[in-house]
Design a protein around this motif. Structure first.
Motif, short mmCIF file in Angstrom:
data_model
loop_
_atom_site.label_atom_id
_atom_site.label_comp_id
_atom_site.label_asym_id
_atom_site.label_seq_id
_atom_site.Cartn_x
_atom_site.Cartn_y
_atom_site.Cartn_z
N UNK A 109 0.56 -0.76 -0.44
CA UNK A 109 0.10 0.05 -0.09
C UNK A 109 0.72 0.88 -0.04
N UNK A 110 1.29 1.83 -0.99
CA UNK A 110 1.77 3.22 -0.65
C UNK A 110 1.42 3.57 -0.63
N UNK A 111 2.46 4.86 -0.36
CA UNK A 111 1.25 6.03 0.53
C UNK A 111 0.17 6.79 -0.34
N UNK A 112 -0.71 6.85 -0.66
CA UNK A 112 -1.55 6.93 -1.94
C UNK A 112 -2.97 6.71 -0.95
N UNK A 113 -3.77 7.50 -0.96
CA UNK A 113 -5.93 7.52 -0.47
C UNK A 113 -5.02 7.39 1.38
N UNK A 114 -6.34 6.48 1.81
CA UNK A 114 -5.60 6.40 2.96
C UNK A 114 -5.84 5.22 3.75
N UNK A 115 -4.09 4.79 2.96
CA UNK A 115 -3.50 3.41 3.24
C UNK A 115 -3.18 3.01 4.81
N UNK A 116 -4.23 3.77 5.74
CA UNK A 116 -4.10 3.37 6.81
C UNK A 116 -5.24 1.94 7.23
N UNK A 117 -6.57 2.57 6.44
CA UNK A 117 -7.51 1.72 6.80
C UNK A 117 -7.54 0.67 5.65
N UNK A 118 -6.78 0.38 5.01
CA UNK A 118 -6.35 -0.79 3.89
C UNK A 118 -6.38 -2.24 5.27
N UNK A 119 -5.48 -2.03 5.64
CA UNK A 119 -4.91 -3.02 7.03
C UNK A 119 -5.57 -3.52 7.40
N UNK A 120 -6.28 -2.60 8.00
CA UNK A 120 -7.67 -2.49 9.04
C UNK A 120 -8.75 -3.92 7.97
N UNK A 121 -9.13 -2.99 7.15
CA UNK A 121 -10.42 -3.88 5.98
C UNK A 121 -9.73 -5.63 5.79
N UNK A 222 -9.35 4.56 -1.25
CA UNK A 222 -9.66 6.15 -2.09
C UNK A 222 -10.80 6.63 -1.27
N UNK A 223 -10.23 7.76 -1.07
CA UNK A 223 -11.04 8.67 -0.41
C UNK A 223 -11.92 9.39 -1.19
N UNK A 224 -13.66 9.19 -0.42
CA UNK A 224 -14.59 9.35 -0.87
C UNK A 224 -15.59 11.10 -0.78
N UNK A 230 -14.84 5.89 1.70
CA UNK A 230 -13.52 5.21 1.00
C UNK A 230 -13.91 3.91 -0.04
N UNK A 231 -13.34 3.97 -1.13
CA UNK A 231 -13.48 2.80 -1.66
C UNK A 231 -11.48 2.14 -1.64
N UNK A 232 -11.78 0.46 -1.61
CA UNK A 232 -10.41 -0.24 -2.01
C UNK A 232 -10.44 -0.58 -2.98
N UNK A 233 -9.33 -0.58 -3.32
CA UNK A 233 -9.01 -1.43 -4.66
C UNK A 233 -7.66 -2.22 -4.27
N UNK A 234 -7.78 -3.00 -5.61
CA UNK A 234 -6.65 -4.37 -5.02
C UNK A 234 -6.26 -4.74 -6.54
N UNK A 235 -5.28 -4.61 -6.78
CA UNK A 235 -4.60 -4.30 -8.44
C UNK A 235 -3.02 -5.96 -8.83
N UNK A 262 -4.12 10.33 -9.55
CA UNK A 262 -2.94 11.04 -8.99
C UNK A 262 -2.96 11.94 -7.51
N UNK A 263 -4.34 12.38 -7.49
CA UNK A 263 -4.49 13.89 -6.75
C UNK A 263 -4.56 13.46 -5.28
N UNK A 264 -4.19 11.26 -5.00
CA UNK A 264 -4.62 11.52 -3.53
C UNK A 264 -2.68 10.77 -3.28
N UNK A 265 -2.59 10.97 -4.09
CA UNK A 265 -0.67 10.05 -3.94
C UNK A 265 0.28 11.64 -2.94
#
Length: 283
Positions: A109-121, A222-224, A230-235, A262-265
């Protein structure tokens, strides 16, 4: 000593997310306006990546402040309420399939959007070990550990002990997560192109992507707008190109992910710095 900051953060966690994001926009512009170094890094990094559009820059300035002001909510609200802020998840099917096949999961999870919530989810579905770097302000670490160390989330420091725990978690078939675009210490990285410029890139993340029985996914939340959540994306990590190093493969995948939002990086992060004692970047 730590009780007052904790109390303040807990009080802020009671505020609506929309209000905190609004305050974050103000904070983002304060940081941009008062710190010449931060302002220079943000503008230079956007220009290097060719994202120097004025409108995008304004949104990136606001997003950096929003990232800070949402921390009380993500750290100190009950876990179930934090997870409920995730309104959609895209790409989770591949991760579930890999998990069902007995594979360990590597979330980058890069420094992008809300990387804090990704692990919690992620922790709702699988035990996850998260590598973190100790903050320079020692008083902040207990707050960080209290906020991030939720049920099914195990925090380990970015040192030799923590790296060993990362490998043990993967051997157990669990999940691991960390920031792949964080500048590593000397001896822990190599120079690799990132948006056309050499960046000192951690070799650990690149090596882990090549492990057998490990499925790697890039993830961002992504911060809504209007504090909706938030909307989470996995690639899945893209395949390596001919002659491409593991670190360049990772950086290229990160470039492609950044292009989605790019606006949330976190463009103000000093990504191209040379760690003390590291060899200079190639010409």
């Amino acid at each position: 000593m730590h009780q007052f900051p904790t109390l303040v953060l807990r009080l802020f966690s009671l505020l609506p997310l929309e209000l905190l994001h609004g305050l974050g926009t103000v904070l983002g512009w304060i940081m941009y306006g008062t710190s010449p170094t931060y302002r220079r890094h943000l503008r230079e990094n956007l220009a290097i990546a060719r994202y120097d559009d004025a409108r995008l820059r304004r949104r990136a300035i606001a997003a950096a402040g929003e990232m800070i002001m949402e921390l009380p909510v993500l750290w100190f609200r009950p876990h179930e309420r934090v997870v409920a802020l995730v309104k959609s998840v895209e790409g989770a099917e591949a991760a579930f399939a890999a998990r069902s096949a007995g594979k360990a999961i590597l979330f980058l999870t890069p420094h992008m959007g809300s990387f804090e919530i990704a692990a919690q989810y992620a922790a709702v579905h699988v035990p996850i070990t998260v590598l973190y770097r100790r903050p320079k302000a020692a008083w902040l670490e207990p707050l960080m550990r209290a906020g991030r160390g939720r049920s099914n989330v195990r925090l380990v420091p970015a040192d030799l002990t923590g790296v060993r725990e990362i490998f043990r978690a993967l051997q157990r078939g669990e999940a691991v997560g960390f920031l792949p675009d964080q500048v590593p210490g000397v001896g822990e990285g190599e120079w690799s192109e990132f948006f056309g410029r050499p960046a000192y890139t951690m070799t650990l993340a690149a090596k882990l992507t090549e492990r057998e029985n490990t499925a790697c996914f890039l993830a961002f939340a992504r911060r809504l707008p209007r504090g909706e959540g938030y909307a989470i994306y996995l690639r899945p990590l893209t395949a390596a190109r001919a002659g491409e190093s593991a670190t360049r493969r990772l950086n290229r995948a990160l470039e492609e992910l950044v292009a989605e939002c790019p606006e949330q990086y976190l463009w103000g992060y000093n990504r191209y710095k040379t760690p003390e004692g590291a060899p200079p970047p190639p010409a």
